[in-house]
Design an enzyme around this catalytic site. Structure first.
Site, PDB file in Angstrom:
ATOM      1  N   ASP A  15       1.262  -0.178 -14.580  1.00  0.00           N
ATOM      2  CA  ASP A  15       1.533  -1.573 -14.465  1.00  0.00           C
ATOM      3  C   ASP A  15       0.790  -2.219 -15.068  1.00  0.00           C
ATOM      4  O   ASP A  15      -0.400  -2.028 -15.617  1.00  0.00           O
ATOM      5  CB  ASP A  15       1.790  -1.905 -12.974  1.00  0.00           C
ATOM      6  N   ASN A  21       0.134  -4.086   1.198  1.00  0.00           N
ATOM      7  CA  ASN A  21       1.490  -4.336   1.716  1.00  0.00           C
ATOM      8  C   ASN A  21       2.368  -3.066   1.605  1.00  0.00           C
ATOM      9  O   ASN A  21       3.688  -3.064   1.684  1.00  0.00           O
ATOM     10  CB  ASN A  21       2.286  -5.521   1.331  1.00  0.00           C
ATOM     11  N   HIS A  46       2.618  -1.395  -1.271  1.00  0.00           N
ATOM     12  CA  HIS A  46       3.009  -1.229  -2.718  1.00  0.00           C
ATOM     13  C   HIS A  46       2.351  -0.098  -3.543  1.00  0.00           C
ATOM     14  O   HIS A  46       1.250   0.259  -3.163  1.00  0.00           O
ATOM     15  CB  HIS A  46       3.211  -2.714  -3.483  1.00  0.00           C
ATOM     16  N   GLU A  70       6.876  -3.634  -5.071  1.00  0.00           N
ATOM     17  CA  GLU A  70       6.347  -4.540  -3.881  1.00  0.00           C
ATOM     18  C   GLU A  70       7.592  -4.264  -2.726  1.00  0.00           C
ATOM     19  O   GLU A  70       8.586  -3.902  -3.276  1.00  0.00           O
ATOM     20  CB  GLU A  70       6.284  -5.974  -4.197  1.00  0.00           C
TER      21      GLU A  70
HETATM   22  C1  GLP Z   1      -3.124  -3.352  -7.482  1.00  0.00           C
HETATM   23  C2  GLP Z   1      -2.375  -2.445  -8.654  1.00  0.00           C
HETATM   24  C3  GLP Z   1      -2.181  -1.250  -7.913  1.00  0.00           C
HETATM   25  C4  GLP Z   1      -3.382  -0.769  -6.917  1.00  0.00           C
HETATM   26  C5  GLP Z   1      -3.662  -1.769  -5.908  1.00  0.00           C
HETATM   27  C6  GLP Z   1      -4.739  -1.363  -4.940  1.00  0.00           C
HETATM   28  O1  GLP Z   1      -1.932  -4.107  -7.067  1.00  0.00           O
HETATM   29  N1  GLP Z   1      -1.436  -2.902  -9.180  1.00  0.00           N
HETATM   30  O2  GLP Z   1      -1.877   0.051  -8.526  1.00  0.00           O
HETATM   31  O3  GLP Z   1      -3.074   0.445  -6.188  1.00  0.00           O
HETATM   32  O4  GLP Z   1      -3.854  -3.034  -6.486  1.00  0.00           O
HETATM   33  O5  GLP Z   1      -5.914  -2.016  -5.304  1.00  0.00           O
HETATM   34  P1  GLP Z   1      -7.320  -1.580  -4.859  1.00  0.00           P
HETATM   35  O6  GLP Z   1      -7.394   0.053  -5.555  1.00  0.00           O
HETATM   36  O7  GLP Z   1      -8.124  -2.310  -5.642  1.00  0.00           O
HETATM   37  O8  GLP Z   1      -7.296  -1.349  -3.393  1.00  0.00           O
END
Ligand code: GLP
Length: 257
Positions: free
Chosen positions: A77, A148, A150, A155
């Site tokens: 993404d 949440n 995702h 989402e």
């Molecule tokens: C963002 C990214 C996700 C990632 C998530 C969790 O939303 N788009 O791909 O998995 O954050 O982030 P973290 O690894 O910092 O907890």
């Protein structure tokens, strides 16, 4: 009719052990494919969770001469509405955290664009799907987990059949990103994300989650009926998915991190 999906195999380990294990799996895949004269397609994630893997891949490149010349990468993404090269863009993150460290040439690194005009959104997303298909599909997808539920930026509400598209970021996602952008108003409202079906088409999926702050969502991912309320639950239908998580994420032990 109730459909029972297989559970997700869980491997309890520290973030460092997980990083070494997944990086070793990638290294073995890269070497085996090179020996066979073939390429590898990796699906990559951002956030804090995969940083250990990227550090280890950099070390393997530097110290063990792991050659990534036969690798093509596709990121999950990208934020929408940031100028190219923006310091908070995922393109910049990937260059600084991985691509430069493993010598991956730009033409082998694919990330949705952060500055596509609305009239081009659909075509850009379709083109991203086509590039993945033309590369032969994703061999191994690294995944983190949003609070949440995702995956990528799919989402709650994202369907099992969703493909790469423009998505609206959910309020908790924007709050979680506020620190990086200075404040929540500066966090983009939209992103381009691979869809749930795009992710599920990867031949292997390695999901990682660490810290007590992920405990609730890990539990839901593993136990809630698969539905778009928690897109990560769709992973339960995948034939080769593994969860690497520490005791805090699996059992809520220790303090939130
Ligand atoms: C963002 C990214 C996700 C990632 C998530 C969790 O939303 N788009 O791909 O998995 O954050 O982030 P973290 O690894 O910092 O907890």
């Amino acid at each position: 009719m109730t459909v029972t999906l297989p559970p997700i195999p869980q491997l309890e380990c520290s973030p460092l052990e997980a990083a070494r294990t997944v990086a070793r799996e990638i290294a073995e895949l890269v070497r085996a494919r090179r020996a066979a004269g073939r390429g590898v397609v990796l699906g990559l994630a951002t956030g804090r969770t995969p940083l250990g893997i990227y550090a280890e891949l950099g070390r393997l490149h530097r110290e063990e001469r792991l050659d990534f010349a036969n690798v093509t990468a596709f990121n999950l993404d990208e934020y929408l509405g940031l100028r190219a090269g923006h310091p908070r863009s995922y393109r910049r993150y990937m260059r600084e955290r991985l691509f430069d460290a493993i010598g991956l040439p730009p033409e082998q690194c694919h990330i949705p664009s952060s500055d596509v005009a609305p009239s081009q959104w659909e075509a850009h997303c379709r083109e991203y799907e086509r590039l993945i298909a033309d590369a032969g599909g994703i061999d191994l997808q690294i995944l983190g987990l949003g609070r949440n539920g995702h995956i990528g930026f799919n989402e709650p509400g994202s369907g099992r059949d969703s493909r790469t598209r423009v998505v609206e970021l959910a309020p908790p996602t924007r709050v979680d990103a506020a620190g990086e952008f200075g404040s929540v108003e500066h966090v983009p409202e939209r992103a381009i994300s691979m869809g749930v079906a795009t992710i599920l088409a990867a031949r292997r999926i390695r999901l990682l989650a660490f810290g007590a702050a992920k405990h609730e969502i890990v539990t839901r991912t593993l136990t809630a009926p698969p539905s778009s309320d928690t897109p990560a639950t769709f992973l339960r239908g995948h034939p080769d998915v593994r969860l690497y998580a520490d005791a805090a994420a699996l059992r809520g032990e220790g303090s939130p991190s």
